[in-house]
Write an enzyme that holds these catalytic residues in place. Structure first.
Site, PDB file in Angstrom:
ATOM      1  N   GLU A 100       0.832  -1.206   0.000  1.00 19.80           N
ATOM      2  CA  GLU A 100       0.000   0.000   0.000  1.00 19.80           C
ATOM      3  C   GLU A 100       0.870   1.261   0.000  1.00 19.80           C
ATOM      4  O   GLU A 100       0.536   2.259  -0.653  1.00 19.80           O
ATOM      5  CB  GLU A 100      -0.936  -0.001   1.213  1.00 19.80           C
ATOM      6  N   TRP A 123     -20.328   9.340 -20.821  1.00 21.15           N
ATOM      7  CA  TRP A 123     -20.787   9.602 -19.464  1.00 21.15           C
ATOM      8  C   TRP A 123     -22.155  10.288 -19.485  1.00 21.15           C
ATOM      9  O   TRP A 123     -22.422  11.143 -20.317  1.00 21.15           O
ATOM     10  CB  TRP A 123     -19.784  10.483 -18.723  1.00 21.15           C
ATOM     11  N   ASN A 143     -11.123   1.921   2.666  1.00 25.51           N
ATOM     12  CA  ASN A 143     -10.564   1.808   1.316  1.00 25.51           C
ATOM     13  C   ASN A 143     -11.342   0.851   0.426  1.00 25.51           C
ATOM     14  O   ASN A 143     -11.567   1.133  -0.757  1.00 25.51           O
ATOM     15  CB  ASN A 143      -9.096   1.369   1.371  1.00 25.51           C
ATOM     16  N   TRP A 163       1.932   1.623  -3.535  1.00 23.65           N
ATOM     17  CA  TRP A 163       0.854   2.163  -4.387  1.00 23.65           C
ATOM     18  C   TRP A 163       0.837   3.684  -4.273  1.00 23.65           C
ATOM     19  O   TRP A 163       0.694   4.395  -5.282  1.00 23.65           O
ATOM     20  CB  TRP A 163      -0.505   1.617  -3.948  1.00 23.65           C
ATOM     21  N   TRP A 181     -16.158   9.887 -13.751  1.00 22.81           N
ATOM     22  CA  TRP A 181     -15.348   9.693 -12.551  1.00 22.81           C
ATOM     23  C   TRP A 181     -14.903  11.011 -11.924  1.00 22.81           C
ATOM     24  O   TRP A 181     -14.661  11.087 -10.710  1.00 22.81           O
ATOM     25  CB  TRP A 181     -14.117   8.834 -12.867  1.00 22.81           C
ATOM     26  N   TRP A 207      -9.724   6.653  -8.262  1.00 22.28           N
ATOM     27  CA  TRP A 207     -10.926   6.862  -9.073  1.00 22.28           C
ATOM     28  C   TRP A 207     -10.741   6.363 -10.500  1.00 22.28           C
ATOM     29  O   TRP A 207     -11.637   5.719 -11.070  1.00 22.28           O
ATOM     30  CB  TRP A 207     -11.319   8.346  -9.069  1.00 22.28           C
TER      31      TRP A 207
END
Length: 481
Positions: free
Chosen positions: A279, A311, A346, A282, A364, A387
């Protein structure tokens, strides 16, 4: 010659690269810039601004113990920063300004403008690697480009960390007192509401509180992290993200704590420690992406072909999602947790993001903006990366055909409905089976959940709509821009 430490997202004295370097060079002052116009432009949350101010209040005596005065100046927008800092340097006869690097497009432009203005006045500008293990541009593919796949990036990082583990920066020695008084820290900034007392108690400010939370997690919770981190009803995550975002803790401190709990191993040993180190990587990966692909700082998709996604403009559906009134209990519980606490688990961040972008087929960027306006740990790189992953527009993204079913996610990760009952109390009377999908039993729904809306969308039909929309997009390569 006097030095100036310009604090930004590094609100600590321990393991602070630029602060230690500045104090080793000469008598040092510190400054923090209040920038409300810029914060509004970046959609920074009131929860987050309050957390910064509270951490500054805790940092002030820590700096005082080193005889470093903390000054507060207002630069409403970052375009005002060069002039404000140049004047401060003139006022206090500053020879050099020291900063820890930041990586968003606006942050880099701000620092370049400041450096240029300071140079005109004969003041040097020094920047240090601090919030990352590796400077962006130093972890590249064999062809010399930035990694687009996390697993490949992680492999190279592991190799580098094995041979050259970033050391913690030694605490600076106390300097001789300066005849300069520290400024008072404002309790609030106009336009950013102060959160309730109970929220502040949930997120105590200061390095001591952050280190205590890190020690508790590393000593007592790290071993179970992999097994418990996806369960929103239990305290299974570190909850250190606000402290990392504000720089009250450094990633080096976190990495060393994890390694101490895993006998120095990165890839083997305690699965919880390995998962948590991943993590941290990331987080590193997404900040490298900001530099390698600056369009993501411009609200553009990492995968350019997905800009053609159809969208939907559906403001009523967007508002229902924002307020936790979708009729999907896990989605609503998560969104209400965000509104009430400034934080979201998360696993649920992924679930609600995929619901918005796939089941509702809403851009998004609407969700990214909403999260930043409410998250106490709002961070451009991590928020954008998460996202775009969920929307299948980003680096290392979920394939467009992978769409989480929020009912399945609910049954798997909140099997007894504890999390839902906490945040959607109008469903509390339902049993552990029905609470995940009360509309499936119309008799129960009418009797026990009369104040709860029916599902706003058919999950199966909306999934097919998303698959069709993404299947028809053009496919092409991805170049930096």
């Amino acid at each position: 010659m006097r030095q100036l430490m310009w604090l930004r997202s590094d609100l600590r004295v321990a393991d602070n690269s630029a602060l230690a370097a500045a104090m080793a060079t000469g008598p040092t002052l510190a400054v923090y810039l209040i920038s409300p116009e810029q914060w509004r432009e970046h959609n920074d949350a009131p929860f987050k601004v309050d957390f910064w101010l509270r951490n500054l209040a805790e940092l002030r005596p820590c700096l005082a113990s080193l005889n470093v005065p903390l000054l507060i100046r207002t630069a409403p927008h970052w375009r005002d920063a060069p002039g404000v800092l140049a004047e401060l340097c003139r006022e206090h006869d500053i020879a050099g300004v020291w900063v820890n690097e930041e990586y968003g497009l606006n942050e880099q432009a701000r620092d370049q403008a400041v450096e240029s203005e300071l140079r005109r006045h004969g003041v040097s500008f020094h920047h240090w690697l601090d919030q990352l293990f590796f400077r962006p541009g130093s972890v590249l593919t064999k062809s010399g480009g930035y990694f687009q796949v996390f697993s490949q990036f992680r492999k190279v990082c592991y190799q580098r960390l094995h041979t050259s583990l970033p050391a913690l920066v030694q605490m600076p020695s106390r300097q001789q007192p300066l005849d300069i008084a520290s400024d008072a820290i404002p309790g609030e900034v106009e336009g950013f509401a102060t959160p309730a007392t109970e929220l502040r108690e949930h997120w105590p400010a200061g390095e001591e509180a952050a280190r205590e939370r890190l020690a508790l997690f590393a000593d007592e919770m790290l071993g179970d992290y992999e097994r418990r981190r996806d369960l929103p009803a239990v305290d299974g995550t570190s909850r250190l993200s606000p402290y990392l975002a504000a720089g009250v803790l450094s990633p080096r401190q976190c990495l060393h704590a994890a390694l101490r709990g895993n006998r120095g191993e990165f890839e083997t040993g305690n699965p919880g420690a390995v998962a948590w180190i991943n993590e941290l990587l990331w987080r590193e990966f997404y900040k490298h992406i900001l530099v390698g692909y600056p369009r993501v700082s411009r609200h553009r998709a990492f995968r350019p072909e997905t800009e053609a996604a159809p969208w939907r403009h559906a403001p009523d559906e967007l508002e229902a999602w924002q307020q936790g009134r979708t009729g999907i209990p896990l989605i609503d519980a998560a969104m209400r947790q965000l509104l009430a606490t400034g934080w979201m688990h998360n696993r649920l961040r992924m679930v609600v993001a995929m619901f918005l972008t796939k089941n509702l087929l809403i851009d998004w960027r609407e969700g990214e903006r909403w999260f930043m306006r409410h998250l106490i740990d709002g961070d451009l790189a991590a928020n954008n990366g998460g996202w775009q992953w969920s929307a299948s527009t980003g680096t290392d993204a979920a394939p467009y055909f992978r769409i989480f079913n929020p009912l399945s996610q609910s049954r798997k990760f909140d099997p007894d409905g504890r999390f839902i009952r906490r945040w959607v109390p109008e469903l509390a009377a339902l049993d552990d089976r029905d609470i995940h999908d009360p509309s499936a039993r119309s008799d129960l729904f009418a009797a026990a959940a009369s104040d709860y809306p029916p599902p706003m969308v058919d999950l199966g039909a909306s999934r097919e709509r998303a698959l069709a929309a993404f299947r028809d997009l053009p496919r092409r390569g991805n170049d930096p821009a």
